[in-house]
Design an enzyme around this catalytic site. Structure first.
Site, PDB file in Angstrom:
ATOM      1  N   PHE A 489       0.791  -1.230   0.000  1.00  0.00           N
ATOM      2  CA  PHE A 489       0.000   0.000   0.000  1.00  0.00           C
ATOM      3  C   PHE A 489       0.823   1.280   0.000  1.00  0.00           C
ATOM      4  O   PHE A 489       0.352   2.321   0.448  1.00  0.00           O
ATOM      5  CB  PHE A 489      -0.939   0.022   1.209  1.00  0.00           C
ATOM      6  N   ASP A 490       2.070   1.247  -0.476  1.00  0.00           N
ATOM      7  CA  ASP A 490       2.857   2.473  -0.538  1.00  0.00           C
ATOM      8  C   ASP A 490       3.058   3.080   0.851  1.00  0.00           C
ATOM      9  O   ASP A 490       2.987   4.291   1.030  1.00  0.00           O
ATOM     10  CB  ASP A 490       2.183   3.494  -1.472  1.00  0.00           C
ATOM     11  N   TYR A 491       3.341   2.244   1.833  1.00  0.00           N
ATOM     12  CA  TYR A 491       3.576   2.723   3.188  1.00  0.00           C
ATOM     13  C   TYR A 491       5.048   3.075   3.406  1.00  0.00           C
ATOM     14  O   TYR A 491       5.631   2.748   4.440  1.00  0.00           O
ATOM     15  CB  TYR A 491       3.139   1.672   4.212  1.00  0.00           C
ATOM     16  N   ASP A 492       5.660   3.751   2.417  1.00  0.00           N
ATOM     17  CA  ASP A 492       7.040   4.198   2.573  1.00  0.00           C
ATOM     18  C   ASP A 492       7.251   4.848   3.937  1.00  0.00           C
ATOM     19  O   ASP A 492       6.414   5.620   4.404  1.00  0.00           O
ATOM     20  CB  ASP A 492       7.390   5.262   1.525  1.00  0.00           C
ATOM     21  N   LYS A 518       3.857   5.927   7.891  1.00  0.00           N
ATOM     22  CA  LYS A 518       2.569   6.254   7.290  1.00  0.00           C
ATOM     23  C   LYS A 518       1.435   5.443   7.910  1.00  0.00           C
ATOM     24  O   LYS A 518       0.268   5.842   7.829  1.00  0.00           O
ATOM     25  CB  LYS A 518       2.603   6.000   5.786  1.00  0.00           C
TER      26      LYS A 518
END
Length: 818
Positions: A489-492, A518
């Site tokens: 989920f693009d939790y950079d 995030k």
């Protein structure tokens, strides 16, 4: 006043009651139909019965029947009991549940003298009708008045000044702000108390400067300036570096590196900060008594560039400038520049030109410049390496290179002509540095495309969303800690890690690292070896994914988090009972088995915490004197689903890295995603949507949590409300904390800079900005002895238009003493 035959004529009254009754009945029918739908999905039955009662009341009003009033009052009582049982006294949760029914009861009360019972007499007299209407009006006025004051999520139990654990905190940096987070520790804390709780309301604009680079066409001002001696240094979204007089705000010099605008950066122009070094003040090696780094090169650097500003460009270059004159240090790299794209694989077909670029401030410490880079998300496989590199600050020589494909095994630079493995997790934020341990700490993202995990390399999974500790001189990895086992989920992790020495009961301290994610998880680690100081547990998560997705069966959760509680149906919100019902229906129709519910091609999946945060790149601050962590967060749910690219093209979705559709070339699926909002354009989940939170690091207790930002300047369906209702809006940037007992912040969606009381969370001061802001404030003592607080405002985050944009640098100070 109550309506009687002494006012409007009988014929007109019939028309009015018929119209109002018909409207109420139609609204009731809509509520009833939606309630039936929600109940069939396994949701709350309240809406079904409420719709039925409203329909009956509406029909009664249209017929001028006495029972209409009693049904309307029963409906109000029913809604009050239901609302209190479901959400307690949560103000913003009560508003949509009650306000429509209070208005209905108010209107029906006013018309009570016209409603007839079985005997043909009015159901209520005028006086009683007025009294009943007055009660409803007072309740309505109370709700409306409550909208104009903040409602803390956590109220401070103790508002007395916190004990000073380390009274000398911040002193080492003197009157300056020499690094992005004020120092390499990323504290964002100043020991100045000239501006304090007692006088902050007297702050005034000391000076305003405009850079000339408006934040338009994809440019955003997210910069935190530096202050060294008598000069302020900042960069613009187009990578220009500007020096200002710190007292007057007058421009001293500017340098334009002529950054090339590529396909990748055309809509994404950022520069969050610059670095600084004084070659004459570099630390000395204890064994050789020589400067850190290449001693000979440092000594040979020209006198003009002994003090250097270090910056990067959006087309992937690193350069240094003479801090006094702004002239390029041409002995650095190749004629003053280092090409950061060397050693990277070329842009791939289907991706954007110039995929690799740099947006964040470099870490400059002990003779080393440490940088990572931004890569395009979600367009295609095969993006360049996320390699992290260290350069000699005097010469530009590449000292080391860490990339996930080699990990702890090797950090030596590759020979010329060779390239680092593509698709490795990248580091696009700013690193932190512990000079005593000699370790630098940086956060990582994940292998792109972000929403497909079926093609992840084993080393990408090992280092995705991690904190990595390396020796600053050699790049050799010491340890790493993963905040997600596999990230779909693009939790950079993008926030600069905060370093702090946590006091223990025995009088010693533990050197900790605070990692803000995030996901809203706050991981507190021993920065010597990466072991958790605050407990972390592996929890099972949903794994029912599409074929090939390969989800992780467990994910790490910290005992410390903000805004990360799982959503429930009762958390669904809306401006009225009607769009709240819509949101509840949508929630029940989505896939939601908790935070890591996999995306599907069959139905939408709710994504919460959303991929914007939690905590984004803005990070937090720590009151190093009292051991209090201050963090601002985002609470915005999104939804997503996999979609075949042919289908996306057929229905007209336009691909981009950040928009509502991405192709994810090289994977089986594209991805469609969007904000989870009601038809009125408001979020479908309960406020606040952004907060400021104070956490006692010794106990882990949340001291207070307050909403940040109002709806005043946030367009909804193209309409700007213009009223200051402090709902708590999504935040960007980060806070500044001072010994004066204040937290400053200006990264809200409304156009204000604010000061909060560190001990209570109360807003003590607010000043209107010409446009919104996104960065973090900074503070310093000028040569004139005044404390300044500086903000850079170019516009609120990603409005999608060039409206309400700017280029302002604004300094605040107390009035000069006469």
């Amino acid at each position: 006043m109550a309506v009687s035959n002494n006012g409007i004529g009988g014929k007109e009254l019939k028309i009015v009651t018929l119209a109002l009754g018909s409207i109420a009945a139609l609204l009731g029918l809509g509520l009833f139909a939606g309630g039936v739908w929600l109940a069939s999905l396994g949701g709350a039955w309240f809406y079904l019965f409420a719709g039925l009662l409203l329909t009956i009341a509406g029909v009664g009003l249209a017929r001028r029947a006495g029972y209409a009033l009693w049904v309307a009052l029963i409906l109000l009582g029913y809604s009050v009991i239901w609302a209190l049982s479901e959400v307690g006294t949560d103000f913003w949760q009560l508003v949509p549940r009650l306000i429509v029914f209070i208005v209905v009861a108010l209107v029906f009360s006013l018309f009570a003298p016209q409603l007839r019972g079985k005997s043909g007499q009015p159901v209520l007299g005028v006086k009683v009708s007025l009294a009943l209407a007055a009660v409803c009006f007072i309740a309505l006025a109370g709700l409306v008045a409550g909208m104009f004051r903040p409602h803390p999520t956590v109220v401070a139990k103790n508002t007395a000044p916190a004990a000073q654990i380390n009274p000398s905190a911040g002193d080492a940096d003197g009157n300056d702000w020499p690094a992005y987070g004020r120092n390499g520790l990323g504290e964002r804390y100043v020991q100045f108390d000239q501006i304090n709780k007692d006088n902050v309301d007297q702050l005034e604009v000391a000076w305003t400067y405009r850079t000339g680079d408006l934040a338009v066409d994809g440019a955003e001002y997210q910069v935190t300036p530096l202050k060294i001696d008598d000069t302020l240094y900042l960069c613009t979204p187009l990578s220009k570096v500007i020096a200002l007089d710190a007292v007057s705000g007058e421009e001293k010099w500017r340098f334009d590196p002529q950054a090339k605008i590529t396909e990748s950066t055309e809509g994404w122009k950022r520069c969050r900060g610059v670095g600084y070094t004084d070659l004459d003040a570099l630390s000395l090696d204890a064994a050789t008594d020589e400067p850190v780094g290449d001693a000979g090169m440092v000594a040979a650097a020209p006198a003009m560039c002994r003090k250097r500003v270090v910056s990067t460009t959006i087309d992937g270059r690193l350069f240094t400038l003479d801090a006094e004159t702004g002239k390029l240090c041409e002995d650095f790299g190749d004629q003053g520049f280092v090409d950061l794209t060397e050693g990277l694989t070329p842009d791939v077909e289907g991706g954007d030109e110039g995929s690799y670029n740099v947006t964040s401030a470099p870490l400059v410490a002990d003779g080393v410049v440490m940088v990572g880079g931004r890569l395009n998300d979600n367009l295609t496989v095969g993006e360049p390496s996320g390699v992290v590199r260290g350069y000699n600050v005097a010469t530009g020589e590449l000292l080391w290179a860490w990339d996930a494909s080699r990990g702890a095994s090797d950090s030596t630079p590759l020979p010329p002509g060779e390239t680092y493995a593509p698709e490795t997790p990248n580091f696009w934020g700013t690193a932190s540095y512990d000079p005593e341990l000699g370790l630098a700490y940086f956060p990582t993202g994940n292998q792109t495309p972000d929403f497909w995990t079926g093609n992840r390399h084993s080393y990408s999974d090992e280092y995705n969303d991690s904190i990595v500790a390396v020796d600053l001189k050699t790049g050799q990895e010491r340890w790493h800690f993963r905040t997600a086992n596999r990230d779909p989920f693009d939790y950079d992790v993008s926030a600069q890690p905060i370093l702090y020495d946590l006091p223990k009961a025995d009088g010693t301290t533990t050197p900790i690292l605070i990692a803000l994610t995030k996901r809203g998880q706050i991981f507190v680690l021993d920065r010597r070896d990466g072991t958790p100081v605050v407990p972390v547990e592996q929890r099972p998560v949903a794994t029912d994914a599409v074929e090939g997705m390969n989800p992780a069966p467990t994910q790490p959760y910290s005992a410390l988090s903000v805004g990360a509680d799982p959503l429930r149906e009762s958390d669904m919100w809306g401006a009225t009972i009607f769009d709240q019902l819509y949101c509840r229906i949508q929630f029940k129709q989505m896939r939601w088995e908790g935070e890591f519910t996999p995306l599907s091609d069959k139905q939408r999946t709710l994504i919460f915490p959303g991929y914007y945060g939690g905590f984004n790149w803005g990070g937090g601050a720590v009151d190093a004197a009292t051991g209090t962590l201050l963090v601002n967060d985002i609470r915005m749910a999104q939804w997503g689903r996999f979609i075949k690219r042919e289908e996306a093209e057929r229905i007209g979705l336009q691909p981009s890295t950040e928009g509502e559709y991405s192709k994810q070339l090289g994977t089986p699926w594209g991805v469609e995603r969007s904000m989870f909002v009601s038809p009125l354009g408001v979020p479908c989940f309960k406020p606040p949507f952004g907060t400021m939170t104070a956490i006692d690091l010794a106990s882990g207790e949340t001291k207070w949590q307050v909403p940040v930002g109002s709806i005043q300047d946030a367009p909804v369906l193209g309409i700007t409300p213009g009223v200051h209702i402090p709902l708590g809006m999504p935040t960007m940037g980060g806070p500044l904390v001072s010994k004066g007992g204040l937290t400053f912040f200006h990264g809200s969606l409304d156009y204000y800079v604010r000061a909060f009381d560190n001990d209570s969370g109360e807003e003590l001061w607010r000043s209107r900005l010409p446009v919104g802001g996104q960065g973090a404030p900074m503070s310093y003592i000028g040569e004139d002895g005044r404390q300044y607080v500086v903000v850079v405002a170019g516009g609120a985050t990603r409005t999608g238009t060039n409206d309400n944009r700017g280029d302002y640098v604004i300094a605040y100070a107390l009035p000069r003493q006469q």
